[in-house]
Design a protein around this motif. Structure first.
Motif, PDB file in Angstrom:
ATOM      1  N   LEU A   1       0.792  -1.288  -0.021  1.00 21.40           N
ATOM      2  CA  LEU A   1       0.128  -0.160  -0.042  1.00 21.40           C
ATOM      3  C   LEU A   1       1.159   1.200  -0.143  1.00 21.40           C
ATOM      4  O   LEU A   1       1.905   1.346   0.931  1.00 21.40           O
ATOM      5  CB  LEU A   1      -0.867  -0.210   1.325  1.00 21.40           C
TER       6      LEU A   1
ATOM      7  N   LEU B   1      -4.560  14.537  -6.139  1.00 24.47           N
ATOM      8  CA  LEU B   1      -5.210  13.212  -5.538  1.00 24.47           C
ATOM      9  C   LEU B   1      -4.631  12.168  -5.646  1.00 24.47           C
ATOM     10  O   LEU B   1      -4.357  11.206  -4.835  1.00 24.47           O
ATOM     11  CB  LEU B   1      -6.768  13.514  -5.919  1.00 24.47           C
TER      12      LEU B   1
ATOM     13  N   MET C   1      -3.117   9.904  -2.387  1.00 21.25           N
ATOM     14  CA  MET C   1      -4.097   8.848  -2.252  1.00 21.25           C
ATOM     15  C   MET C   1      -3.136   7.619  -2.093  1.00 21.25           C
ATOM     16  O   MET C   1      -2.108   7.373  -2.650  1.00 21.25           O
ATOM     17  CB  MET C   1      -4.963   8.546  -3.513  1.00 21.25           C
ATOM     18  N   MET C   2      -3.691   6.610  -1.047  1.00 21.79           N
ATOM     19  CA  MET C   2      -3.207   5.488  -0.928  1.00 21.79           C
ATOM     20  C   MET C   2      -3.762   4.330  -1.701  1.00 21.79           C
ATOM     21  O   MET C   2      -4.990   4.400  -1.832  1.00 21.79           O
ATOM     22  CB  MET C   2      -3.187   5.024   0.480  1.00 21.79           C
ATOM     23  N   GLU C   3      -3.099   3.434  -2.543  1.00 13.24           N
ATOM     24  CA  GLU C   3      -3.776   2.495  -3.027  1.00 13.24           C
ATOM     25  C   GLU C   3      -2.902   1.594  -3.252  1.00 13.24           C
ATOM     26  O   GLU C   3      -1.568   1.437  -2.953  1.00 13.24           O
ATOM     27  CB  GLU C   3      -4.067   2.828  -4.577  1.00 13.24           C
ATOM     28  N   PRO C   4      -3.192   0.369  -3.231  1.00 14.26           N
ATOM     29  CA  PRO C   4      -2.296  -1.112  -3.454  1.00 14.26           C
ATOM     30  C   PRO C   4      -1.670  -1.206  -4.978  1.00 14.26           C
ATOM     31  O   PRO C   4      -2.450  -0.721  -5.945  1.00 14.26           O
ATOM     32  CB  PRO C   4      -3.428  -2.287  -3.632  1.00 14.26           C
TER      33      PRO C   4
ATOM     34  N   ARG D   1     -12.315   9.098 -12.857  1.00 12.91           N
ATOM     35  CA  ARG D   1     -12.720   8.146 -11.697  1.00 12.91           C
ATOM     36  C   ARG D   1     -14.297   8.351 -11.247  1.00 12.91           C
ATOM     37  O   ARG D   1     -14.908   7.519 -10.931  1.00 12.91           O
ATOM     38  CB  ARG D   1     -11.793   8.158 -10.624  1.00 12.91           C
ATOM     39  N   ILE D   2     -14.570   9.753 -11.303  1.00 11.34           N
ATOM     40  CA  ILE D   2     -15.672  10.302 -10.817  1.00 11.34           C
ATOM     41  C   ILE D   2     -16.732  10.102 -11.704  1.00 11.34           C
ATOM     42  O   ILE D   2     -17.799   9.597 -11.527  1.00 11.34           O
ATOM     43  CB  ILE D   2     -15.499  11.816 -10.483  1.00 11.34           C
TER      44      ILE D   2
ATOM     45  N   SER E   1     -17.963   6.308 -11.623  1.00 11.86           N
ATOM     46  CA  SER E   1     -18.901   6.043 -10.757  1.00 11.86           C
ATOM     47  C   SER E   1     -20.289   6.546 -11.313  1.00 11.86           C
ATOM     48  O   SER E   1     -21.386   5.867 -10.926  1.00 11.86           O
ATOM     49  CB  SER E   1     -18.804   6.848  -9.418  1.00 11.86           C
TER      50      SER E   1
ATOM     51  N   VAL F   1     -19.705  12.795  -7.474  1.00  7.10           N
ATOM     52  CA  VAL F   1     -20.457  11.889  -8.575  1.00  7.10           C
ATOM     53  C   VAL F   1     -22.058  12.589  -8.986  1.00  7.10           C
ATOM     54  O   VAL F   1     -22.255  12.536 -10.063  1.00  7.10           O
ATOM     55  CB  VAL F   1     -20.589  10.656  -7.818  1.00  7.10           C
TER      56      VAL F   1
ATOM     57  N   PHE G   1      -6.907  14.227   3.269  1.00  5.49           N
ATOM     58  CA  PHE G   1      -7.456  13.240   4.104  1.00  5.49           C
ATOM     59  C   PHE G   1      -7.215  13.687   5.664  1.00  5.49           C
ATOM     60  O   PHE G   1      -6.649  12.629   6.146  1.00  5.49           O
ATOM     61  CB  PHE G   1      -6.932  11.968   3.793  1.00  5.49           C
TER      62      PHE G   1
ATOM     63  N   ILE H   1      -6.768  -1.761   1.282  1.00  7.05           N
ATOM     64  CA  ILE H   1      -8.265  -0.918   0.755  1.00  7.05           C
ATOM     65  C   ILE H   1      -9.340  -1.624   0.436  1.00  7.05           C
ATOM     66  O   ILE H   1      -9.794  -2.662   0.640  1.00  7.05           O
ATOM     67  CB  ILE H   1      -7.925   0.704   0.059  1.00  7.05           C
TER      68      ILE H   1
ATOM     69  N   GLU I   1      -8.967  -4.054  -1.771  1.00  7.75           N
ATOM     70  CA  GLU I   1      -8.606  -5.144  -2.204  1.00  7.75           C
ATOM     71  C   GLU I   1      -8.489  -6.112  -0.927  1.00  7.75           C
ATOM     72  O   GLU I   1      -7.788  -7.271  -0.903  1.00  7.75           O
ATOM     73  CB  GLU I   1      -7.426  -5.370  -3.060  1.00  7.75           C
TER      74      GLU I   1
ATOM     75  N   ARG J   1     -12.996   8.147   2.526  1.00  7.86           N
ATOM     76  CA  ARG J   1     -12.858   8.232   1.116  1.00  7.86           C
ATOM     77  C   ARG J   1     -14.120   8.283   0.281  1.00  7.86           C
ATOM     78  O   ARG J   1     -15.058   7.715   0.848  1.00  7.86           O
ATOM     79  CB  ARG J   1     -12.184   6.785   0.817  1.00  7.86           C
TER      80      ARG J   1
ATOM     81  N   THR K   1     -16.457   7.228  -2.774  1.00  3.10           N
ATOM     82  CA  THR K   1     -16.933   5.956  -3.296  1.00  3.10           C
ATOM     83  C   THR K   1     -16.071   5.577  -4.566  1.00  3.10           C
ATOM     84  O   THR K   1     -15.747   4.682  -4.956  1.00  3.10           O
ATOM     85  CB  THR K   1     -18.453   5.848  -3.932  1.00  3.10           C
ATOM     86  N   TRP K   2     -15.522   6.767  -5.262  1.00  2.00           N
ATOM     87  CA  TRP K   2     -14.688   6.614  -6.482  1.00  2.00           C
ATOM     88  C   TRP K   2     -13.038   6.520  -6.050  1.00  2.00           C
ATOM     89  O   TRP K   2     -12.323   6.455  -7.081  1.00  2.00           O
ATOM     90  CB  TRP K   2     -15.076   7.594  -7.574  1.00  2.00           C
ATOM     91  N   MET K   3     -12.825   6.397  -4.857  1.00  2.01           N
ATOM     92  CA  MET K   3     -11.571   6.377  -4.413  1.00  2.01           C
ATOM     93  C   MET K   3     -10.983   5.121  -3.833  1.00  2.01           C
ATOM     94  O   MET K   3     -11.681   4.205  -3.283  1.00  2.01           O
ATOM     95  CB  MET K   3     -11.169   7.448  -3.169  1.00  2.01           C
TER      96      MET K   3
END
Lengths: 352, 225
Positions: A5, A171, A175-178, A258-259, A262, A337, B49, B165, B167, B221, B223-225
């Motif tokens: 992450l 952003l 932002m944190m993501e895997p 991304r928005i 959705s 959204v 955040f 997150i 996953e 977060r 929904t789209w994050m």
């Protein structure tokens, strides 16, 4: 390699190291300061060099130098900092040298805000420096894609001999993501026999930048444009999302896509035949994505975090400016959204 | 139970461990128990955040929110409010302190520390074993020692917040559990909670994890994050 992450800013730093970059020159600015922070601790561990330059102008000229010496080299900044680097980017471009530049965009113009924005589209895509030139511009929509694109950027830069800009926003940076890191070079790269590697006993090398006779300078420009033609032919990239039966198409890149994604979920639920074309390269702009759609699409709905900087490219690509509707927020405001759903409904009316 | 924790809960952890999501969830849960609560967002590290972004929701739940003395989501100033000392002195408050990441983030505690009674303080360290620097027991211990050195406080419990997150699966929590059990063995500090976002867990939460289960909502977060 297993997933970890990471924050976007750290992840692009690691991606650069994985792609063999050992030189970073830059200056901190929110919201990308974690890029230099991360590389200041990680580059020395792999025998690399990190320099916090005295300014963005100094940093980009150090990049120019390292690129001329044949190194894989990176700089990063956020909007106003990238504005400062423009002169250097033009010089690197004119010299035909490879370099990677990351822009974690924030609100503008001027000092702007520290919240995310996409209003540097024109600066990156249309050329923020003087003269006839193009940068390759890649636009990631997730931390993983930012990682992949930074790696690819080094290959593209080396292959075509041009600066490559990875155009993300605050952003994606924050932002944190895997993510996972699997660097594989997909280009056949020639050794950099032209590089300035020191006097020694070797042959004389020179990185040319000044071509003072107009005829020669024009020829120099045209040579660059032969390369640009190849890039336009070979490197357009985009994603099609639910486009098979679509009668309406959003066009959006990076965070705003991304928005939109959705929002499309809600609009599809309500019965609208709507999809999205998401440009992954902004230059070259993916005109091929539009050519094959021809008359099928009734309206293109361009959504950006700017006042509509991509609209003209979409109009050119679809060849019908009357088909374009635009919705944007700017100055650091991220659209919700709901706003996009409402925009979509307004454009499509009851046409399901 | 949340009510078994000490009156002042200071939430710390490695950068990006999920401190703020945990702190906001903890505060919202505790607010349902009818306590008088204050939360201080002392994050001087991040600019996005931060728990102050949830000021409206927290205040609607009756929580007092203390953030920067200079208002504005777009500001990048390491200024904290002098009000941060009030709930520490005022014993009628349950106080949750959301620190910024790493040892740098704990520096702010210097202002609070002289008036803290250690008997009243839980110092919780949030751990996500998928963050590169806390992916091994040694890494967690190194970060713990750094946090303790810069704060002058001892970690009283770990929060196993191991996740990827969207996953996240059961294996994530098990991986974090294995690492933190080893840390507990070496340091004697227990795992206080295992936190996970309910809507993101596609699998059943495994049994027998160290620590109390702490299901969370996703506050920080979109929904789209």
């Amino acid at each position: 390699m297993a997933k970890v992450l990471m924050k976007g800013n750290e992840a692009v730093g690691k991606a650069a190291i994985e792609a063999g970059c050992r030189f970073f020159f830059g200056y901190p600015i929110t919201p990308q300061s974690e890029v230099p922070e991360y590389l200041s601790s990680e580059l020395p561990k792999v025998g690399g060099v990190f320099v916090q330059a005295e300014s963005e102008v100094a940093a980009i000229n150090m990049v120019y130098g390292a690129a001329g010496a044949g190194a894989r080299v990176l700089t990063s900044s956020s909007s106003p900092g990238i504005a400062l680097k423009q002169e250097g980017i033009g010089y690197i471009s004119n010299a035909g040298l490879p370099a990677v530049i990351i822009n974690m965009m924030r609100g503008g113009p001027g000092l702007g805000t520290i919240q995310p924005g996409q209003a540097d589209y024109n600066m990156a895509v249309k050329g923020g420096s003087n003269g006839d030139y193009h940068n390759i511009v890649l636009a990631p929509a997730s931390v993983q894609e930012a990682v992949d694109m930074v790696m690819e950027a080094f290959d593209l830069a080396d292959y075509y001999g041009t600066p490559v800009i990875v155009l993300a926003d605050g952003l994606i940076g924050q932002m944190m993501e895997p993510v996972e890191f699997n660097y594989v070079c997909k280009k056949e790269l020639a050794p950099k026999t032209w590089a300035l590697t020191g006097k020694g006993d070797g042959e004389k090398h020179m990185v040319e930048n000044l071509v003072i006779e107009p005829d020669e300078c024009e020829a120099w420009n045209k040579k660059h444009f032969e390369t640009y033609a190849k890039i336009e032919a070979n490197e357009q990239a985009w994603e099609e999302f639910l486009m098979d039966d679509a009668e309406y198409a959003f066009v959006s890149y990076g965070t705003s896509s991304r928005i939109v994604r959705s929002a499309i979920g809600y609009l599809r639920e309500a019965g609208y035949k709507v999809g999205m074309i998401r440009p992954k390269t902004l230059w070259p702009f993916p005109t091929k994505a539009f050519e094959k759609l021809d008359k099928k699409i009734k309206k293109y709905m361009d959504v950006e975090m700017s006042m509509g900087q991509m609209v003209q490219d979409v109009a050119y690509a679809c060849n019908d400016k009357n088909k374009i509707e635009f919705y944007g927020r700017t100055g650091g405001v991220v659209p919700a959204v709901d706003e996009i759903v409402e925009f979509g409904k307004k454009v499509m009316g009851g046409d399901k | 139970m949340l009510t078994d924790d000490k009156r002042i809960r200071i939430i710390t952890g490695h950068y990006g461990s999920g401190k703020t999501e945990f702190a906001v969830n903890y505060t919202m849960k505790l607010s349902q128990k009818g306590h008088k609560i204050a939360i201080a967002d002392l994050d001087i590290v991040n600019v996005y955040f931060r728990s102050r972004e949830k000021k409206k929701e927290l205040e609607a739940a009756g929580v007092m929110v203390i953030a920067s003395s200079i208002e504005g989501a777009g500001l990048d100033v390491p200024a904290v409010s002098a009000a941060m000392t009030m709930p520490a002195r005022e014993h009628s408050f349950d106080y949750i302190v959301d620190l910024g990441g790493n040892d740098v983030g704990t520096m702010v505690l210097g202002r609070l520390k002289p008036i803290l009674d250690p008997a009243e303080v839980d110092f919780f360290m949030v751990v996500n074993a998928y963050r590169p620097d806390t992916s091994t027991p040694e890494g967690v211990i190194e970060q713990k020692e750094k946090l303790e050195y810069s704060s002058g406080l001892k970690v009283t419990g770990f929060i196993n917040n191991t996740n990827l997150i969207r996953e996240t699966n059961a294996q994530c929590l098990l991986n974090g559990d294995a690492i933190l059990r080893e840390v507990t063995k070496q340091t004697g500090v227990p795992v206080r909670y295992v936190s996970y976002v309910e809507e993101l867990m596609t699998e059943e939460v495994p049994r027998g994890l160290a620590g109390e289960l702490f299901p969370m909502k996703l506050y920080m977060r979109q929904t789209w994050m």
